[in-house]
Design an enzyme around this catalytic site. Structure first.
Site, PDB file in Angstrom:
ATOM      1  N   SER A 203       0.835  -1.199   0.000  1.00  0.00           N
ATOM      2  CA  SER A 203       0.000   0.000   0.000  1.00  0.00           C
ATOM      3  C   SER A 203       0.875   1.257   0.000  1.00  0.00           C
ATOM      4  CB  SER A 203      -0.961  -0.047   1.195  1.00  0.00           C
ATOM      5  OG  SER A 203      -2.042   0.836   1.031  1.00  0.00           O
ATOM      6  N   ASP A 229      -0.495  -4.634  -3.780  1.00  0.00           N
ATOM      7  CA  ASP A 229      -1.876  -4.155  -3.816  1.00  0.00           C
ATOM      8  C   ASP A 229      -2.036  -2.650  -3.726  1.00  0.00           C
ATOM      9  OD1 ASP A 229      -4.458  -5.281  -4.293  1.00  0.00           O
ATOM     10  OD2 ASP A 229      -5.068  -4.518  -2.351  1.00  0.00           O
ATOM     11  N   HIS A 351      -6.959  -6.816   0.931  1.00  0.00           N
ATOM     12  CA  HIS A 351      -5.944  -5.795   0.680  1.00  0.00           C
ATOM     13  C   HIS A 351      -4.596  -6.175   1.291  1.00  0.00           C
ATOM     14  CE1 HIS A 351      -4.092  -1.968  -0.009  1.00  0.00           C
ATOM     15  NE2 HIS A 351      -4.155  -1.573   1.254  1.00  0.00           N
TER      16      HIS A 351
END
Length: 397
Positions: A203, A229, A351
């Site tokens: 992230s 991701d 996620h």
């Protein structure tokens, strides 16, 4: 249709190969791109990905195996990583002093060092189980997992009195911190030179490792970098709903076990995200978040703006792991079709891919390292050396 015909067709159908999945279509891969801005050694996907139905960018998978059987007690970090370090960086040019907290398992001789950077609100322990899985598959590998400033046990100090200072979470500052951590770890552990580096970021951390790779500070020591991701387009779109997500998150918990249970029993990662509330009588609870994500809002767009272009242009092997193909934006879709990076999709994960599927993520990362490893590369001799050798041989030397 007669029974005999039905039996004949049934037997024939049983021997046919299975139909391909609906989300991929085979296409040729173009490779006529500049090697300086992509990775010839990365294993490029040979399939064009069709976007799937959109899913929650911030969702955690409910299929994680952590804490089976209702166990909610904390797991010590030493179960997965060999040591922790507190690395001191002195105040310079008006910048505050900082004590970086990192988790590290040193690599064996000629082994790579996987340097990981977590996402906003997480900590270095987000990669604890993944680190163990990488070492299981590649015993010579080392792991360096840092706590970003304002996260985990990393502490910022003012130059004058050691108090807290305004939290700067700009992409440039986080990139500088990661560079400092790598250099300080080298000095602390007495390495004469850095081992081969594989940068891994989840992230926000994906934006940080891409920024560090694009600077070229460590030159050929960075073999490759992997982003988990996050892509520019979907990340910026998801920021529109970030405040809504934060408003649905509890402000605190009565016990650590309550926080672990809320996170689907993440017994190793969650304790590092919480601290004891100095005012336990407040409604937020006894245990509150170490990082106030709402206060990081001024930096959100700066984290991801220009990420896709930077990801494609930085030198080194490139890997993008996604929880769904709906994350891909136009620039990365084109880059994937041209074979400029390796793409791996885990649609069964949330996620937090590396926490949901640490074994599969580790397998991809280890294979990614091996594809980009230059230590086993034996270059052919130079033509001038061959001519000199032949000449000396003909003279009987």
């Amino acid at each position: 249709m007669s029974d005999l015909q039905r039996s004949f067709l049934k037997a024939k159908l049983a021997h046919l190969p299975p139909l391909p999945p609906d989300d991929v279509a085979e296409v040729p891969v173009e490779t006529d791109h500049d090697d300086s801005s992509s990775s010839a050694s990365s294993a490029s996907s040979t399939r064009t990905i069709k976007p799937l139905q959109s899913k929650n960018m911030f969702a955690r998978s409910t299929s994680t195996a952590s804490g089976k059987g209702g166990q909610l007690e904390q797991i010590p970090w030493s179960t997965y990583i060999s040591q922790e370090l507190y690395l001191h960086s002195h105040a310079t040019d008006g910048k505050p002093a900082i004590t970086h907290h990192v988790y590290v398992t040193p690599p064996a001789a000629q082994g790579p060092l996987f340097v990981t950077h977590h996402g906003a609100g997480s900590s270095g322990l987000s990669f604890a189980v993944l680190a163990s899985e990488i070492r299981r598959l590649l015993p010579k590998a080392g792991i360096l997992s840092l706590d970003a400033r304002g996260h985990g046990e990393t502490v910022i100090l003012t130059p004058e009195e050691g108090g807290s200072t305004t939290l700067d979470l700009s992409l440039e500052t986080l990139g500088n911190d990661m560079i400092d951590v790598i250099r300080l770890t080298q000095a602390e552990l007495g390495w004469e030179e850095l081992p081969p580096l594989v940068l891994v970021g989840h992230s926000l951390g994906g934006a940080v490792v891409t920024d560090v790779a694009s600077r070229g500070v460590f030159k050929d020591k960075v073999l490759a970098y992997a982003v988990l991701d996050v892509v520019e387009g979907s990340a910026i779109d998801a920021l529109q709903s970030m405040q809504t997500y934060l408003s649905t998150r509890p402000s605190g918990f009565s016990t650590q076990a309550s926080g672990i249970e809320w996170h689907t029993s993440a017994r190793i990662t969650v304790p590092a995200l919480l601290r004891q509330n100095p005012s336990p009588q407040t409604p937020s609870g006894t245990w509150v978040w170490r990082t106030d994500l709402a206060k990081t809002q001024p930096f959100w767009e700066g984290w991801f703006k220009g990420l896709s272009k930077k990801f494609l242009e930085a030198k080194g092997g490139k890997l993008l792991l996604l929880a769904g193909t709906d994350r891909l934006d136009k620039e990365l879709t084109i880059g994937q079709m041209q074979g400029k990076y390796q793409l791996q999709v885990f649609p069964e994960a949330g996620h937090f891919i590396h926490e949901d599927l640490p074994d599969k993520t580790a397998a991809v990362l280890v294979d990614f390292y091996r594809r980009n490893d230059r230590t086993a590369l034996v270059l052919p001799p130079k033509v001038s050396d061959l001519l000199r050798s032949n000449k000396e041989g003909s003279l009987g030397l």
